[in-house]
Each structure stands twice: as structure tokens, then as C-alpha cells.
Design a protein around this motif. Structure first.
Motif, short mmCIF file in Angstrom:
data_model
loop_
_atom_site.label_atom_id
_atom_site.label_comp_id
_atom_site.label_asym_id
_atom_site.label_seq_id
_atom_site.Cartn_x
_atom_site.Cartn_y
_atom_site.Cartn_z
N LYS A 3 31.08 46.26 22.10
CA LYS A 3 31.59 45.98 23.43
C LYS A 3 31.04 44.63 23.85
CE LYS A 3 31.51 47.95 28.07
NZ LYS A 3 30.80 48.88 28.93
N LYS B 166 40.58 26.34 33.86
CA LYS B 166 39.91 27.63 33.79
C LYS B 166 40.75 28.64 33.04
CE LYS B 166 38.01 29.03 37.68
NZ LYS B 166 37.89 29.18 39.15
N GLY B 167 42.04 28.60 33.32
CA GLY B 167 42.96 29.51 32.62
C GLY B 167 42.92 29.30 31.11
N TYR C 102 39.60 31.00 29.88
CA TYR C 102 39.68 32.47 29.88
C TYR C 102 40.57 32.95 28.72
CZ TYR C 102 37.89 32.35 34.71
OH TYR C 102 37.13 32.16 35.84
N GLY C 103 41.74 32.33 28.64
CA GLY C 103 42.68 32.73 27.60
C GLY C 103 42.16 32.44 26.20
N ALA D 165 39.63 35.06 25.24
CA ALA D 165 40.27 36.34 24.89
C ALA D 165 40.91 36.26 23.51
CB ALA D 165 41.33 36.71 25.94
N SER E 112 43.63 44.30 28.63
CA SER E 112 42.86 44.02 29.84
C SER E 112 41.54 44.78 29.84
CB SER E 112 43.68 44.41 31.07
OG SER E 112 44.07 45.77 30.98
N CYS E 113 41.47 45.88 29.09
CA CYS E 113 40.22 46.65 29.07
C CYS E 113 39.20 46.09 28.09
CB CYS E 113 40.51 48.10 28.71
SG CYS E 113 41.39 48.99 30.00
N ASP E 114 39.62 45.16 27.24
CA ASP E 114 38.72 44.67 26.20
C ASP E 114 38.01 43.37 26.55
OD1 ASP E 114 39.31 46.66 24.07
OD2 ASP E 114 41.32 45.86 24.27
N VAL E 115 38.48 42.67 27.59
CA VAL E 115 37.87 41.37 27.89
C VAL E 115 36.68 41.54 28.83
CG1 VAL E 115 39.94 40.00 27.48
CG2 VAL E 115 39.53 40.94 29.75
N PRO E 116 35.63 40.78 28.58
CA PRO E 116 34.45 40.85 29.44
C PRO E 116 34.61 39.90 30.62
CG PRO E 116 34.05 39.31 27.67
CD PRO E 116 35.45 39.81 27.48
N GLU E 117 33.65 39.94 31.50
CA GLU E 117 33.56 38.90 32.53
C GLU E 117 33.28 37.59 31.82
OE1 GLU E 117 32.54 39.00 36.22
OE2 GLU E 117 33.73 40.84 36.31
N ILE E 118 33.98 36.55 32.22
CA ILE E 118 33.80 35.26 31.56
C ILE E 118 33.36 34.23 32.59
CG2 ILE E 118 34.92 33.46 30.19
CD1 ILE E 118 37.03 35.71 29.43
#
Lengths: 780, 282, 159
Positions: free
Chosen positions: A640, A660-661, A664-665, A668, A699-705
Motif C-alpha cells: 500500500k 500539478k495535474g 499527480y497523473g 499515478a 481512485s482507491c489505489d493512489v496515495p496522497e501526493i
């Protein structure tokens, strides 16, 4: 939230939060994507794929298909009027195969019919008789003398080398010499929008194609040669792109040729839309790499020599492989000072799916190897991962493996320190190792860093154009040959124009690319768009300002030097008067002053000696560091990712939201590369064909970035900007891998880090095990 | 588009009458059928029977001894059913973890059973809940225990003229759980799943039912492990031994989702974790 | 058969060939191309529409199955004040990149907010987990849902 490490230069638009120029169309469903275009009387085109990964074609029988009701054309290579193959360096990619199929996504024939269903049925009715040939599936074995060959000239697609210093001496001076092998998997771009085009035969014997096109000029060249038409008869229009990530280039050349051939033959518009299965089958992938590192270092952890051998799986076609592997050869040592280097990278032909450009372009593989390696070396000499990196890191004035002196601010050490400090890396890294003992869920923290050449470098000529047209009401139209494929180029370029002209972004309309409207600007690749188009836009705006400033000064009766262009108004610092942009534009128009300009920018020179692998490979570099924290369930191997920090020196943030996008992308995507994604093939046959088994991060697999931008403005970039799109995705996998090792004490040197690999370790994740995966029966 | 005759009955009698024609294909939510059509595993059907509006099939009824789940109940509805949360937590957990919101809003429990997919996550819970299926045709009805329903991967005893009309489980509390392992956290297909139902008699196990998913061509019961647990007082040593035994009962293969050796080990891990949580939660 | 259903608030009656998928009816025959097809088998969520206010994949549903029901596509969102707040939030939060997942994402988010006007971040993640996005890393999409929730709550409070 993005934190900043920056100087404090003031801008009106640059760096502010700007609403994306295409956002409203996209949230309302009005944006028109490739498959959303239809034409009256259109036919539907379908491709007939190869039945084997490697086979001689004995015969193709199209009689049954042709006689099916509703079928308007069935074509094979024999119907191609011009060249039958294409490719940037080696023209070996077949539009339709002539005598041999070389991968499962090859096309042997195409059909146009009155409906998609009839076309598919007809494709099923095409009978192809094959003689199977031995399948080549491993890039290293492909280069052995005894390997079966894809081409008479052998299976070597390209070989790049770098030679610096004397590695034998380097190893002799080393206290420790180690060898480590790493490998990465084949992955799919997975743009959510599959390929789609609509080809319409036009007046003047030409053709217009609208669709999912990333690099319109490359594609146009191919279509022209295949159809034997002059370039000006072929008009390509980019539809709003549902993602590309480097992926809608060669595959689109091929699809455009097929649709155009069918359309020209039938004299009617032809629409070709790939299903996800067809997309995965024929679209190119990221290269799997096998990387062998031999490293010498002193006992205090200073790198002395690196000997690197890399085998890249090109699949059957050259495509961008020579360029992708060139970036790898330049960056193969990682962002470190290595006095003695010998690197050889071989791209080899196989019967797997062909590989070409994908976001990162030869760097994610290398980053996984070098950054895993640095952690392994740290362990050997008793340093922590941050210490060993900082001891060897490139700094201002350092010389790279290719002999290039870095004459700008080199901030990779700064980036490393920023992410480490933010997460208290050194303490946490030690603490995890102590506290994890006897825990089932173990915690880990990992670092990675990189340097990356901006734009194409010595790969090719680097130039781009932007057209800017001020309308008589003060609104502005902007267009360029570089495309927005979702990454936000339209907004970023609009921001540059807005900043320069003194208008607000909402007054700008950015048009999708159209080959007839603007000169060839090269491809939208290599994270070059902000830099190249940004500079071109600046040049174009400067030209316009030169023309309209005197008119404004005249109207406001003030000196030109006192004029300020801001927020759709022109004011003078000496008089109190101001002028609406529209009034100025109208006044210029009445005076016969051209309100259109074409900004052009040619990138600075780069050099490369292909025999020694020495030269100033790129005109500048960007730097980054990532940090991942994980929890590993040591009983199941489940990982995790709990936290992620990504720091990038992008020169200057032009478009804060977009930047920023991108990060983040990118993270991921990198996380998927690290943990989930693999386009598995067994003896050339794909093991999967859709998103049920090709697993993207949800969406459930990405952490806070956390995103932290560093701004060291580049002398050459528009307002100092460099690049970001690709570096954002190249460092997540090694950071996660290193964090897993910090947690478990075990090192996995192969991606992806599946539960099975993390739990069972290296021994059971070898090829024998993977090879035992049963080929599932596939539908045709 | 192929000509397809669509039948849209609003009551069960009509539906069964329509199904008397064995060429009629029944569709509940459609999430399996349309995937199979997309994958060209199924050819377009000549006649289609839409079960959506047959009210009798879309409800849960509770008596003192039994809970009857209508086959048209969607995974979302099962997930949110108060009675099932109380009496069939295994089933609720499995339904809640399957597919995505969109899939759960359409996928029905009846469809999941009828299709006999080895990846159908609701099947192992139904095994341990000892579900009885009611199969009806225009001529009458019969009941089949779920374990007798499946005859092989994707193969069932359902006749072409029959519909599943009810799924009955006992109205009884149990110590149970459903656990699974998958690569991703959502939209995931299980590498392995374990469903357990334990009835306690004071501190001893009166009966234990264990079903394993994705480790054999069909869902299987771990009968040796069940036998081992019967009459035992659960403690760590017993749990560890049960986890060892259950691994031997699994007969997994290597495929694209996992490796046999991994699956075997994980069956033990999931059983162990589940049993530990059941014991600590009383 | 002729099916009758409510589409974006308006009554529609149309002949639906029995094997036709809802997505094909929407895109090919009603020209509502805002609904996207990314995988054709319910794995990506790009084709999400609302069926009686619940998100479903229009690629896994037959047109004939929506007879008598209420379907909302992205094209109908603007006319619903509550749903429009979600669109506005996606624009303002900068949640859009390539935009191909956006219509489905907005409809999933809208359904969540109808059922749960003030969701936690975990609830948001779970509600959107059937909508894949390759561009954004989801981060700003979560921000948008939170922003939309805020807007909707504020609107409700001011009434």
C-alpha cells in the motif's frame, strides 16, 4: 498543494491558477473526440489481423468477404498505390503485410462496409493461409547468432554506445565491484480513448482525416507516401484527444493510411474506430528492458566506473526505438558523476507487440535500474540512500557521461534534500529497519532522483511555430502544430500569449491542430511543447506588439515605453488614459496593420558523436526527486503506497494547475508501472486485451501526493520554463521499489512488483514461472 | 443490428411461459451477458427475456427459519440489506467488494449464480450459507442445493426452460467472514477468496463450513479443514493447523491473475486471518 | 420493440432493436456523444450514465432494459441545478485533463452527492473507483467532489 522554492519575479498570468481553456466543453460533453465525428453516407472500416505472431503469408482469399451484402471494398497490400511501409529511421512498418506477418497486431487486409457489423463479419470471412515461422520473443536471445530472424539483415534494430574514460582502470581503482541485473515490463499507454478516425475524400483528389492524432505532420508524411499524393492534398485535423502519452503516432499513421485507402477506393467517407481489444492488439507499447549494470565504487561510496548493457525489445518494427534507446544511453548512469563509463544499448527485433514512444521515452526503465542500484550500493558501503546519492550527484558545472558540462543550475541535489527533509527521510529510513522486526505490516520509505534532457536533443531538428491572430474586438485566436492531448498545452500556450499580449486567458481561443493551417512544428513529444511552442508564441507576440504599440502610443498620445498591456486594456504610465484592446485592434485594422503573426522558434544546437557517444546531447536538463512511503503486508505481499512526494525543477511554472495535474497523473501512472501494469505476452501472443486484466491504478489505489516545484528559471525557456510532463512519471517505480526494500529487506529487481513477486522474491518470479502462464484461447 | 425479439414480462408466470421456449435467453442485470457478447463468447440471441420488471424476483422475504433472496436483487441492494448484514455477512462483504459501483448497481445475485463464473465472488459465501436454489419452469419447480448446481466451470444443472426463482438461506446467526486477495483495491477480480461460516456451541465449533474461490475449476468446499475444526475450541494452534490443512485442499493453477504456489499459501493466510478475527470479535 | 423512457428529463419513444446496447442508442442514434466508450465491458466507467439516479455502465445495458425508466447522460446535467454544481466544481478545481473520463466521472460524483451530500474522502474514492482516469492521478477529481459538496451544502443552507 504545491509548495514553491522560487524567486519572486512578477507575472500577470504566468504561474497563476488559470481555468483550463477546454474545461467547460469537457465537463458538458460538448468536446468532440475522434469517435464523435460522423459524415453523411459514411462507411465503416475494419482491419483483419494476423493469426500468428510470425508467419509467411501463403495466400489471402477475399472472395467470400467481398461477396457479402453491404461490403464496399476489401483491400490488401496490393491495392496500395505508393510505399507499403514506413518508419522514421528504418521504414519497415507495414501498413498491410505483403508476405510475412511479424506480430499479432499486424494487418493483412481491410474492409469497408455499410455497417460496423457487416465490416466485422466480412473481416472474419477473409481467409489467410499461413506457414508458421519460429517466434522470437526475447530481445537478448534475438541477437544471438542462432536466433531465428525477422529480417534477412538480422534482428538488431539499433545499437547506441557511450564511451567515457577507461572502465578497466575505473574498476581497477574500485574497492567494490558489483553486478546487478534489472528488468522492466511491457506496458500499454492506456489512453482511455481508443483510436478513431474519419477519412473523407475531398475536392482536388485529396483527403481530409480527422481523428485521434498526436503527431499530425509525421502521420501526414506517411499518408502522402502510401497514397502517393502530395502533402498539400492531405489535410489532417486533430480531434480533441482523449489521452495519448506518446501513443497516438505510428499506430495512427497506419490507421489513417487504411481509412484513407478505403475512402479513396469507395469515394465515400470511412470511419475506423478501434475497440479496446483492437487498440491493445495493434497499438505500440513501452519497451521492456533487460539491464545489466557492473559498477565499481570506492569503499566510501564514490562511483568509479559503470559498464552498462541494455537489451530493449523493439518488437518487429523500428518505429521510435532508435530515439527511445538514445535517450536511455545518454541518461543510463543516472544523475551521478561517473568518471569511467561504457554503455551499450541494443534495440532488438522480436515478434512481440512493437514498441515506440511512451511518456518517459526510455527513461522510466533506466531510472528503475539506476535508482534501485544506488540503494543497493548504499547498503554495500554502509551509507544511507540519501548519503550515497549526494556523494555522487551532479552539481553545477559537472560533466555528464556523454561529456557535456552542465552550465546551468543543477538542482537534483536540492530536490533530493527537499523531499527528504519534508518526510524526515534519514530518520524514518533507519527507524523503519529497527521497528519492522516482528511486524507483519512493515513500513518502508524510498527515494529516487533523475536528470532528464529537455526536448528532442540530438535526436533531431527542433523547431516549432505558433500562429497568433488578434481579432478586431480584441479577442485572440491561437494555433500551433503541437497538440493538446489532455496534458494542457492549449492552456499553457494560451497563458504565454495572454502574458505577452496583456489579455486574459478567457479572451483566447486555442484551435486544435490542422496541418493546412500551420507549418510543421515537429512532434508533440519529449516534453517539448511548453518550451518550444512557448518560445514560438513569445516570438509571435513580440512581433505583434512591435506593430500595434505605435498605434496605441498614438491614440493615447504617450511614448511607447510608457505603455502597459494588461487585462485586455492598454494604459500609459504617463497619461491617465487607457484603451480597450478591441479599440486598439480595430484601429490597427483600419490602418491596414496585420494583426496576424507567425512565431517561430528553433531550439539551441546540440551535438552528438555516435562513435564515442559523446556530445552536448540536450540543450538543457530538468531535475527531480521522488519519495514514497509504503506499508507492505509481509504475509500476502500486498503493498500500500501511503504517501508520495514529488519534487521537480521545471524552470518556471507557466500553468500552475496544469503542472500539478501533470505530476499527480505522472505519479499515478508510475505507481501502476511499479505495482500493477503488464502487457503480458507468451511466445508473441498477448495474454490480455482489455482493462479487466490490464490493471490501471483506480481512485482507491493512489496515495496522497505532495507536489513541490523548484523554480530555477532557464535562460532559454519561455519565462524560464523547461519541462515536466515526462519526468513526472519516471521516478515513482524506483521510489516505491526502494521503499519496499526498506520495509522487507528484500530486493526485487523486476517490475511490476506484484504481490507474488514481493512475497516470493526473486527466485520465483523468473521467466520460467512467467512462461508457464497458460496462453488462453483467444477470440479472433 | 440483428433482429432480436424482446420479451418484457411483468410477472413470473409470464416470464416462465416465455422461457418455455428454450431458445429464449434470459437477462437480469446484463453485466455478464453483455461482457460475453462483447467478447464474442456468446452469439447474439434470437429471443431475449428481460427479467428486470418481474417483481416477484426482486425482493427479500424473511421467515423465522429462512431468508429468501430474489435472484434479481442487485449486489448494491444486497450490500445495503440490513437483514443480510446481520445473517449473511459473508455474502454482503463479497457483494460489496465485487466490480465497481456501476457493476454492483446492475449485477444480480441470480445472474452471478446462473453464469457459473469461477470469479463470481458471491458463490463461496452461498456455499457456506448452504443456499438452496429454487429452479422454476412453466411446468413446475424444483430445489437444488448450490453445491449440486454447478457441474463444471460455467456449467450448471439449470435447464434451458428454467429460471432461478429464489435463493434460500437459513435465518440463523453465524460467525462468518469473506476474505479475498486481489492486485488492486477496486475493480478487482480475486486471486483467491475464502468464505467461512462457523456455528459455535458454547466455546466449541459445532460446525464449520469453508468454501474456496479461484483455487479450482469451480468453487470448492474445504471439507477436511471443516472436519478438523468440528468440536474444537478455537485457539492459535488450532487456527495454524487449519490454515495448513486448507492449503492442501486447494488445487490452484497458474494463470494471468496469480501463481498456483502463491494461491495455495494465501488460502491458508486468509483462513487464518479470518478465524483470528472471528475469535477476537467473539 | 418501441421503448419509452425519460432521457435527460424528456420523454423519448424509440424503436430499439433487441440486441442494441444503451450506449449505441445514445451515441449512434440520438447523437448524445458525450457518453464515451473506453472498454466495452464495464471496466473503465467512461460510458457511465445515471439510471434512476444510479450510475451504471451504458455499455453493459440493453436499450430495451431502460423501458419505463429514467436515464440521465452528461448532456442532461446542465439543466439540473444540483448536478451543475458538480460540473462547475470540476472546472474550478482543475480536475479535467484529456476529459475522456470526465462525463462518467461527473455522473458518478453526482450520484454519490445525491445519496451522501457530505462524503468523506474515502467514500469519494470508493464511489469513483469504477471510473478509470489515466491523466489526473484522481487527486483534483477528489478535490472537485469536495468542492461540489461544499457548494451543494451551502446552497441548501441558504434556502
Amino acid at each position: 498543494m504545491a509548495d514553491y522554492q522560487s524567486d519572486d519575479k512578477c507575472f500577470n498570468v504566468v504561474g497563476s491558477r488559470v481555468i483550463r481553456v477546454d474545461a467547460v466543453d469537457k465537463v458538458t460533453g460538448r468536446a468532440k473526440y475522434g469517435a464523435d465525428y460522423n459524415a453523411l453516407g459514411q462507411l465503416y472500416g475494419v482491419s483483419k489481423y494476423a493469426d500468428y505472431p510470425h508467419a509467411k503469408i501463403k495466400s489471402i482469399n477475399i472472395a467470400k468477404a467481398k461477396s457479402l451484402d453491404g461490403v464496399r471494398a476489401v483491400l490488401t497490400h496490393e491495392n496500395i498505390p505508393g510505399e507499403k511501409s514506413f518508419g522514421a529511421i528504418t521504414a519497415n512498418q507495414m501498413v498491410m503485410c505483403t508476405d510475412t506477418v511479424r506480430f499479432m497486431g499486424d494487418v493483412v487486409a481491410i474492409v469497408a462496409a455499410e455497417s460496423q457489423e457487416i465490416a466485422e463479419k466480412a473481416a472474419d470471412l477473409i481467409e489467410v493461409d499461413y506457414d508458421e515461422l519460429p517466434v522470437v520473443s526475447d530481445p537478448e536471445q534475438a541477437l544471438a547468432d542462432e536466433s531465428p530472424r525477422l529480417y534477412e539483415t538480422g534482428n538488431l534494430c539499433f545499437h547506441h554506445k557511450v564511451r567515457k574514460g577507461d572502465i578497466e582502470k575505473g574498476f581497477a581503482h574500485s574497492d567494490i565491484v558489483v553486478e546487478r541485473d534489472y528488468s522492466t515490463q511491457r506496458i500499454e499507454h492506456s489512453y482511455l480513448e481508443p483510436e478513431a478516425v474519419l477519412a473523407e475524400p475531398g475536392e482536388n483528389g485529396g483527403i481530409t482525416i480527422v481523428g485521434t492524432l498526436q503527431n499530425l505532420y509525421n502521420i501526414r508524411r506517411v499518408v502522402a507516401r502510401v497514397l502517393n499524393l502530395p502533402l498539400n492534398r492531405i489535410r489532417l485535423i486533430q480531434a480533441t484527444l482523449g489521452g495519448s502519452f506518446g501513443g497516438k503516432d505510428e499506430v495512427m499513421s497506419s490507421i489513417c493510411c487504411r481509412a484513407a485507402l478505403l475512402a479513396m477506393t469507395c469515394g465515400r467517407p470511412v470511419k475506423m474506430t478501434n475497440s479496446r481489444e483492437q487498440s491493445m492488439r495493434e497499438s505500440y507499447k513501452r519497451h521492456p528492458y533487460k539491464m545489466k549494470y557492473k559498477v565499481g565504487l570506492s569503499k566510501d561510496g564514490i562511483l568509479q566506473a559503470m559498464e552498462i548493457k541494455v537489451y530493449a525489445d523493439a518488437g518487429p518494427y523500428s518505429a521510435m526505438s532508435p530515439f527511445v534507446t538514445w535517450r536511455s544511453v545518454v541518461q543510463a548512469t543516472g544523475p551521478y558523476i561517473v568518471p569511467n563509463v561504457k554503455t551499450d544499448i541494443y534495440a532488438a527485433y522480436t515478434n512481440n507487440c512493437y514498441t515506440s514512444a511512451m511518456r518517459g521515452f526510455g527513461s522510466p526503465q533506466i531510472c528503475f535500474a539506476t535508482e534501485s542500484l544506488m540503494d543497493e550500493l548504499a547498503e554495500l558501503v554502509g551509507l544511507d540512500p540519501l548519503e550515497i546519492r549526494l556523494k555522487n550527484i551532479l552539481t553545477d558545472g559537472s560533466t555528464t557521461a556523454t561529456g557535456q558540462t552542465l552550465n546551468h543550475k543543477v538542482s537534483v541535489g536540492e530536490a533530493l534534500n527537499i523531499v527528504s527533509k519534508k518526510a524526515d527521510f534519514k530518520a524514518r529510513w533507519q527507524e523503519n529497519r529497527r521497528q519492522n522486526i516482528n511486524q507483519v505490516i512493515k513500513k518502508g520509505i524510498g527515494l529516487s532522483c533523475s536528470y532528464r534532457g529537455v526536448s528532442l536533443g540530438a535526436e533531431g531538428t527542433d523547431a516549432a511555430g505558433v500562429g497568433i491572430s488578434i481579432q478586431t474586438d480584441g479577442s485572440v485566436v491561437v494555433y500551433t502544430g503541437l497538440v493538446d492531448m489532455g496534458q494542457g498545452a492549449a492552456t499553457t500556450i494560451s497563458i504565454v500569449v495572454a502574458e505577452e499580449l496583456g489579455v486574459t486567458v478567457d479572451r483566447i481561443r486555442f484551435l486544435n491542430a490542422d496541418t493546412t493551417a500551420i507549418p510543421d512544428s515537429g512532434p508533440t513529444v519529449a516534453s517539448r511543447t511548453s518550451f518550444m511552442a512557448g518560445n514560438a508564441a513569445k516570438n509571435g507576440c513580440a512581433e505583434l506588439l512591435k506593430r500595434i504599440k505605435p498605434v496605441a502610443a498614438e491614440i493615447l498620445s504617450c511614448p511607447e515605453s510608457s505603455l502597459e498591456f494588461k487585462d485586455n486594456k492598454i494604459s500609459s504610465r504617463v497619461t491617465n488614459k487607457n484603451l480597450d484592446y478591441g479599440e486598439l485592434a480595430a484601429a490597427c485594422f483600419r490602418k491596414g496593420i496585420s494583426l496576424f503573426s507567425h512565431g517561430w522558434y528553433k531550439g539551441p544546437t546540440t551535438t552528438w558523436d555516435e562513435h564515442t557517444g559523446q556530445g552536448d546531447a540536450y540543450f538543457t536538463f530538468v531535475y527531480a526527486a521522488n519519495l514514497a512511503e509504503v506499508e507492505v503486508d509481509t504475509v500476502t505481499g500486498q503493498v500500500k503506497v501511503t504517501r508520495f512526494i514529488s519534487s521537480h525543477d521545471l524552470g518556471r511554472t507557466l500553468n500552475l494547475n496544469g503542472a500539478k495535474g501533470q505530476v499527480y497523473g505522472g505519479v499515478a501512472m508510475g505507481l501502476g508501472y511499479a505495482l500493477f501494469e503488464e502487457y503480458g505476452q507468451d511466445d508473441g501472443r498477448p495474454l490480455l486485451e482489455n482493462f479487466d486484466e490490464y490493471l490501471l491504478a483506480t481512485s482507491c489505489d493512489v496515495p496522497e501526493i505532495d507536489v513541490i516545484f523548484i523554480e530555477n528559471p532557464d535562460l532559454l525557456g519561455p519565462h524560464g520554463a523547461k519541462s515536466l510532463g515526462e519526468p513526472a512519471c519516471e521516478l515513482a517505480a524506483p521510489a516505491i521499489a526502494n521503499a519496499i526494500t526498506n520495509a522487507t529487506g528484500l530486493r526485487v529487481r523486476e517490475l511490476p512488483l506484484t504481490l507474488e513477486r514481493v512475497l516470493l522474491g526473486k527466485a520465483l518470479s523468473r521467466k520460467e514461472t512467467r512462461g508457464s502462464l497458460k496462453a488462453r484461447s483467444r477470440k479472433q | 443490428m440483428n433482429a432480436v425479439e424482446t420479451l418484457n414480462p411483468t410477472n413470473l408466470a409470464q416470464a416462465l411461459k416465455a422461457k418455455a421456449n428454450k431458445n429464449v435467453v434470459a437477462v437480469a442485470g446484463g453485466t455478464d451477458l453483455l461482457v460475453r457478447l462483447h467478447d464474442r463468447i456468446t452469439q447474439p440471441w434470437p429471443k431475449l427475456l428481460i427479467l428486470e420488471n418481474v417483481k416477484e424476483l426482486h425482493k427479500i422475504t424473511v421467515t423465522k427459519t429462512a431468508i429468501t433472496i430474489g435472484p434479481s436483487m442487485t449486489f448494491s441492494e444486497i450490500e445495503n440489506s440490513a437483514i443480510l448484514r446481520k445473517k449473511a455477512l459473508q455474502l454482503v462483504t463479497a457483494a460489496a467488494s465485487a466490480g465497481s459501483v456501476q457493476i454492483r448497481n446492475r449485477a444480480t445475485i441470480g445472474g452471478n449464480i446462473a453464469n457459473g463464473s469461477p470469479a463470481g465472488d458471491t458463490i463461496p459465501p452461498l456455499y457456506v450459507l448452504e443456499a438452496i436454489l429454487e429452479l422454476s419452469s412453466a411446468k413446475g419447480k424444483r430445489t437444488v442445493p448450490i453445491e449440486k448446481f454447478f457441474t463444471g466451470p460455467g456449467k450448471t444443472v439449470l435447464k434451458p426452460t428454467e429460471l432461478i426463482t429464489a435463493i434460500k438461506i437459513p435465518n440463523r446467526s453465524n460467525h462468518g467472514f469473506f476474505m479475498r486477495l486481489a492486485t488492486r483495491k477496486a475493480l478487482a477480480i480475486s486471486k483467491v477468496s475464502v468464505a467461512v461460516n462457523i456455528i459455535m456451541n458454547k466455546s466449541k465449533v459445532e460446525s464449520a463450513k469453508i468454501a474456496l474461490g479461484a483455487v479450482a475449476p469451480t468453487v470448492i468446499r474445504a471439507t477436511l479443514t471443516e472436519e478438523y475444526l468440528r468440536g474444537k475450541e478455537i485457539n492459535q494452534a488450532i487456527i495454524d493447523e487449519a490454515a495448513r490443512i486448507v492449503q492442501d485442499e486447494a488445487r490452484p493453477i497458474d494463470d494471468i491473475r496469480s501463481l498456483a504456489i502463491y494461491r495455495k499459501e494465501m488460502v491458508g493466510v486468509l483462513l487464518k486471518r479470518g478465524l483470528e478475527s472471528v475469535t477476537t470479535n467473539g | 420493440m418501441i421503448i419509452k423512457f425519460k432521457l435527460n428529463g424528456k420523454n423519448v419513444a424509440i424503436e430499439a432493436p433487441g440486441g442494441e446496447r444503451l450506449i449505441d442508442l445514445l451515441r449512434e442514434r440520438l447523437n448524445l456523444v458525450g457518453t464515451k466508450e473506453g472498454c466495452g465491458k464495464g471496466e473503465c466507467g467512461a460510458c457511465t450514465v445515471l439510471l434512476d439516479n444510479k450510475p451504471v455502465c451504458s455499455c453493459l445495458i440493453l436499450a430495451a432494459q431502460v423501458n419505463g425508466r429514467n436515464v440521465m447522460t452528461i448532456e442532461g446535467v446542465e439543466s439540473d441545478a444540483r448536478l451543475r454544481a458538480v460540473q462547475e466544481a470540476f472546472v474550478e478545481a482543475g480536475s479535467v485533463q484529456c476529459g475522456f473520463c470526465t462525463p462518467g466521472m461527473i455522473l458518478s460524483a453526482a450520484a454519490l452527492l445525491r445519496a451522501n451530500p457530505k462524503p468523506s474522502r474515502d467514500e469519494i474514492k470508493r464511489a469513483l473507483s469504477g471510473n478509470l482516469c489515466r491523466c489526473t492521478g484522481y487527486e483534483k477529481i477528489f478535490d472537485a467532489v469536495e468542492l461540489a459538496s461544499h457548494k451543494i451544502m451551502k446552497k441548501a443552507a441558504s434556502k
